[in-house]
Design an enzyme around this catalytic site. Structure first.
Site, PDB file in Angstrom:
ATOM      1  N   TRP A 102       0.828  -1.215   0.000  1.00  0.00           N
ATOM      2  CA  TRP A 102       0.000   0.000   0.000  1.00  0.00           C
ATOM      3  C   TRP A 102       0.856   1.256   0.000  1.00  0.00           C
ATOM      4  O   TRP A 102       0.520   2.246  -0.662  1.00  0.00           O
ATOM      5  CB  TRP A 102      -1.011  -0.007   1.143  1.00  0.00           C
ATOM      6  CG  TRP A 102      -2.110  -0.973   0.846  1.00  0.00           C
ATOM      7  CD1 TRP A 102      -2.394  -2.135   1.491  1.00  0.00           C
ATOM      8  CD2 TRP A 102      -3.044  -0.896  -0.257  1.00  0.00           C
ATOM      9  NE1 TRP A 102      -3.447  -2.782   0.883  1.00  0.00           N
ATOM     10  CE2 TRP A 102      -3.861  -2.049  -0.185  1.00  0.00           C
ATOM     11  CE3 TRP A 102      -3.275   0.022  -1.282  1.00  0.00           C
ATOM     12  CZ2 TRP A 102      -4.894  -2.301  -1.110  1.00  0.00           C
ATOM     13  CZ3 TRP A 102      -4.301  -0.215  -2.194  1.00  0.00           C
ATOM     14  CH2 TRP A 102      -5.095  -1.362  -2.104  1.00  0.00           C
ATOM     15  N   ASP A 172      -1.828   7.003   6.077  1.00  0.00           N
ATOM     16  CA  ASP A 172      -2.876   6.131   5.549  1.00  0.00           C
ATOM     17  C   ASP A 172      -3.234   5.130   6.649  1.00  0.00           C
ATOM     18  O   ASP A 172      -2.476   4.221   6.931  1.00  0.00           O
ATOM     19  CB  ASP A 172      -2.360   5.403   4.297  1.00  0.00           C
ATOM     20  CG  ASP A 172      -3.380   4.416   3.731  1.00  0.00           C
ATOM     21  OD1 ASP A 172      -4.480   4.282   4.312  1.00  0.00           O
ATOM     22  OD2 ASP A 172      -3.067   3.778   2.702  1.00  0.00           O
ATOM     23  N   LYS A 196     -12.393  -1.440   5.490  1.00  0.00           N
ATOM     24  CA  LYS A 196     -11.655  -2.369   6.334  1.00  0.00           C
ATOM     25  C   LYS A 196     -12.267  -2.366   7.739  1.00  0.00           C
ATOM     26  O   LYS A 196     -12.699  -3.387   8.236  1.00  0.00           O
ATOM     27  CB  LYS A 196     -10.174  -2.004   6.418  1.00  0.00           C
ATOM     28  CG  LYS A 196      -9.370  -1.848   5.107  1.00  0.00           C
ATOM     29  CD  LYS A 196      -9.785  -2.719   4.005  1.00  0.00           C
ATOM     30  CE  LYS A 196      -9.001  -2.708   2.710  1.00  0.00           C
ATOM     31  NZ  LYS A 196      -8.096  -1.679   2.333  1.00  0.00           N
TER      32      LYS A 196
END
Ligand code: PLP
Length: 360
Positions: A102, A172, A196
């Site tokens: 990510w 993030d 999530k």
């Protein structure tokens, strides 16, 4: 009908109580005679729902008054682009820490807008440990320092906030937001996709300190302009209204669980149980440095990869689903976000012990 224990990394399991409330309110929300899906986003009823979600989010995360909380489309990936557009503020360089897949995606997007300096990278150890802070190289001219607090695929998580040497800190938090208390004041900007740990896909939250807003790059699309969104209550255009509502129900549920300190204690207990099951067995292994193991995503392997298909099939038959590792790394991964009950982790640990007895 029986609900399974769903260990998917995202979109992921939601609290059953939230789904039941949404079901009960589906056809007639609060006596309006209509579903939340069918409401104008400008209606009194809907504005009330949206404002309550923001108030609950602020209360849960103790967001200081000089921060805006935005509810935006485009997921976390949209913010990968929006962040340099909004935060470069006349500068040309940005600093990113690379701790996994990510991080790499955020870096690739930032390169479209800025000269990206990699402050530190764990690529050399296949992203199984966070580089020691003393070895990071920051540039005082950079517009900000970006990192990913939890790498959803690698299962690597920061357990403290890194020192940014005065650079605005950007994080993030897509896969660990609301899993524990966070000192928001240490950040210029926090962002997370909802799917999530907060709700369904299709909406992201951005928490941004007001003083970094207002110097957006020319040609920035208005819906990605944080200042314009803030001025319009995140309703510059029609927002993802139903997702925002569902996110709000998850926030309400989190408050009922006792807030973030209580959920952190539960998350720690769940993760400790699962890592103990892996570490105490010669059959299972996890490659991540114990100092930075994720409490949200737990990747694990067995030495005999021929048995992986059998493991997944038998787990599924036992009501434990979506345990396959990310396609880029293989093996298994159990995502145990806030909404995964402790009983689900217990069931997985029992299943793993039984499987080892049979095949180990
Ligand atoms: C899932 C994820 C993303 C991407 O989210 P989208 O909403 O699909 O854009 C970004 N960062 C992290 C850490 C993630 O887990």
């Amino acid at each position: 009908m029986a609900r399974v224990y769903n260990f998917s990394a995202g979109p992921s399991t939601l609290p059953t109580a939230v789904l039941e409330k949404a079901r009960d309110e589906l056809l007639d929300w609060g006596g309006t005679g209509m579903s939340v899906m069918e409401m104008s986003h400008r209606s009194k009823a809907y504005v009330g729902i949206a404002e309550q979600a923001e108030a609950d989010f602020r209360a849960l995360l103790a967001v200081p008054a000089d921060y805006k909380v935005l509810f935006l489309p485009g997921g976390a990936t949209g913010q990968f682009a929006a962040i340099p557009m909004n935060l470069l503020r006349g500068k040309t360089k940005t600093c990113y820490v690379n701790t996994g897949i990510w991080s790499e995606k955020a870096i690739a997007e930032a390169k479209l807008y800025s000269e990206v300096l990699i402050a530190a990278s764990s690529k050399d150890n296949q992203h199984t440990a966070i580089p020691a802070r003393a070895d990071w190289k920051l540039d005082a001219e950079a517009a900000y320092l970006h990192y990913t607090s939890n790498e959803t695929i690698g299962g690597v998580e920061f357990h403290s906030v890194p020192d940014s040497e005065g650079l605005p800190l950007v994080c993030d938090m897509s896969s660990d937001i609301l899993s524990r208390p966070v000192d928001v004041a240490q950040y210029a900007l926090i962002y997370a996709g909802a799917q999530k740990n907060m709700g369904p896909a299709g909406i992201a939250i951005v928490v941004v300190r007001e003083d970094v807003l207002g110097q957006t790059l020319p040609f920035t699309p208005s819906i990605f302009d944080y200042k314009k969104q803030a001025e319009n209550g995140s309703m510059l255009n029609t927002p993802p209204t139903y997702n925002w509502y569902l996110l709000g129900l998850v926030l309400e549920w989190l408050k009922e669980q006792g807030g973030l300190a209580a959920i952190e204690a539960l998350n720690t207990r769940k993760a400790d149980k699962l890592y103990a099951a892996i570490d105490n067995s010669p059959f299972y292994s996890n490659p991540v440095d114990p100092a930075c193991r994720s409490r949200m995503n737990v990747p694990f392997r067995i030495a005999n990869t021929d048995l992986e298909k059998t493991f997944l099939a038998e787990a599924k038959a036992a009501g434990l689903v979506n345990l396959e590792g990310h396609r880029s790394v293989g093996g298994f991964r159990a995502s145990i976000y806030n909404a995964m009950p402790e009983a689900g982790v217990d069931a997985l640990v029992d299943f793993m012990a039984g499987f080892e007895k049979q095949h180990g």
